[in-house]
Design an enzyme around this catalytic site. Structure first.
Site, short mmCIF file in Angstrom:
data_model
loop_
_atom_site.label_atom_id
_atom_site.label_comp_id
_atom_site.label_asym_id
_atom_site.label_seq_id
_atom_site.Cartn_x
_atom_site.Cartn_y
_atom_site.Cartn_z
N ASP A 16 80.97 65.83 30.43
CA ASP A 16 79.37 65.77 29.94
C ASP A 16 78.85 67.59 30.49
OD1 ASP A 16 79.94 63.82 28.57
OD2 ASP A 16 78.36 62.61 29.53
N ASP A 58 77.58 64.36 25.07
CA ASP A 58 76.35 63.26 24.73
C ASP A 58 76.74 64.06 23.60
OD1 ASP A 58 76.69 61.02 26.93
OD2 ASP A 58 74.96 61.36 27.72
N HIS A 60 73.75 62.84 20.90
CA HIS A 60 72.99 61.73 20.06
C HIS A 60 72.36 62.10 19.12
CE1 HIS A 60 74.58 59.82 24.07
NE2 HIS A 60 72.92 60.29 24.56
N SER A 66 68.51 55.01 23.78
CA SER A 66 68.48 54.91 25.93
C SER A 66 67.57 56.02 25.53
CB SER A 66 70.18 55.83 25.71
OG SER A 66 69.94 57.54 26.23
N HIS A 77 67.98 63.11 25.38
CA HIS A 77 68.87 64.75 26.31
C HIS A 77 69.80 64.24 25.14
CE1 HIS A 77 69.71 60.64 27.69
NE2 HIS A 77 71.44 61.29 27.87
N LYS A 102 80.64 61.10 22.25
CA LYS A 102 80.10 59.89 22.46
C LYS A 102 78.32 60.13 21.77
CE LYS A 102 80.50 60.43 27.58
NZ LYS A 102 79.25 60.85 28.17
N GLU A 109 75.89 53.00 23.68
CA GLU A 109 75.73 53.59 25.03
C GLU A 109 75.93 55.14 25.12
OE1 GLU A 109 76.89 50.84 28.26
OE2 GLU A 109 75.61 49.90 28.41
N ALA A 137 77.90 61.87 34.52
CA ALA A 137 77.15 61.69 36.26
C ALA A 137 78.54 60.78 37.03
CB ALA A 137 75.45 61.38 36.49
N CYS A 141 78.60 58.17 33.15
CA CYS A 141 79.06 58.45 32.70
C CYS A 141 81.25 58.29 33.08
CB CYS A 141 79.25 59.77 31.53
SG CYS A 141 77.84 59.54 30.60
#
Length: 194
Positions: A16, A58, A60, A66, A77, A102, A109, A137, A141
């Site tokens: 990430d 990520d 999303h 989230s 984000h 992901k 999640e 982070a 993750c």
């Protein structure tokens, strides 16, 4: 052979390094830009000898569970296709690096890279036994990815100088490092990889 020498069956997992987690991003992680040079050195080493490199992100949907707008804990984000979801322009992206997305479903999640359905399959196809892990982070993750990797039987080397924590609560990052070490990850410096 030293445990930190790259061997056949080793892969680099970079988690990430995306604009929204970097300075100016919607969920910026303090000090996140400082780890990119160390990560790039690792990418160069793995790439030079032809070992697999996985860049995870990520990715999303706009209404991911989230996000604060859906009563989640985080600001919006890394929405798929936006600038915030792009990898940092400073991150090396070798041609053979494999991108893993992901958190692609609204209810997924997405903390662990192993929630991406194809990551484990790709690792198995490549005969990977050991993972060298870096990125963002530490307390989310990275932590969940490392825990899943250990459960799945991988040996994990966490590149301690190439991760940074959100630290929603002070000390979250240090607690995550301690948890990963206790469960079996080895914490090393990226400088020791050869």
């Amino acid at each position: 052979m030293k445990s930190d020498a790259i061997e056949i069956g080793d892969a680099l997992l970079v988690i990430d390094i995306q604009n929204d987690f970097l300075p100016g991003g919607s969920l910026a992680v303090s000090g996140s830009e400082q780890i990119i040079p160390a990560i790039n050195r690792c990418i160069e080493k793995f790439n030079a000898i032809g070992n697999p490199i996985f860049l995870t992100r990520d990715w999303h949907p706009v209404d991911h569970w989230s996000f604060a707008a859906q009563s989640g804990p985080w600001p919006a984000h890394c929405v798929a296709g936006t600038f915030g979801a792009e990898f940092s322009a400073n991150l090396l992206q070798p041609e053979k690096a494999q991108i893993i997305s992901k958190g692609v479903r609204r209810e997924s999640e997405g903390y662990s890279d192993f929630e991406a359905p194809d990551l484990q399959a790709r690792l198995e196809r490549a005969g990977i036994r050991r993972l060298f892990v870096a990125g963002l982070a530490t307390d989310y993750c990275v932590l969940y990815t490392v825990l899943d990797a250990l459960k799945l039987g991988y040996q994990v080397f966490l590149l301690q100088d190439a991760v940074r924590a959100v630290n929603v609560k002070p000390g979250d990052g240090d607690m995550a490092l301690q948890t990963m070490r206790q469960i079996g990850a080895q914490l090393i410096s990226s400088d020791l990889i050869s």
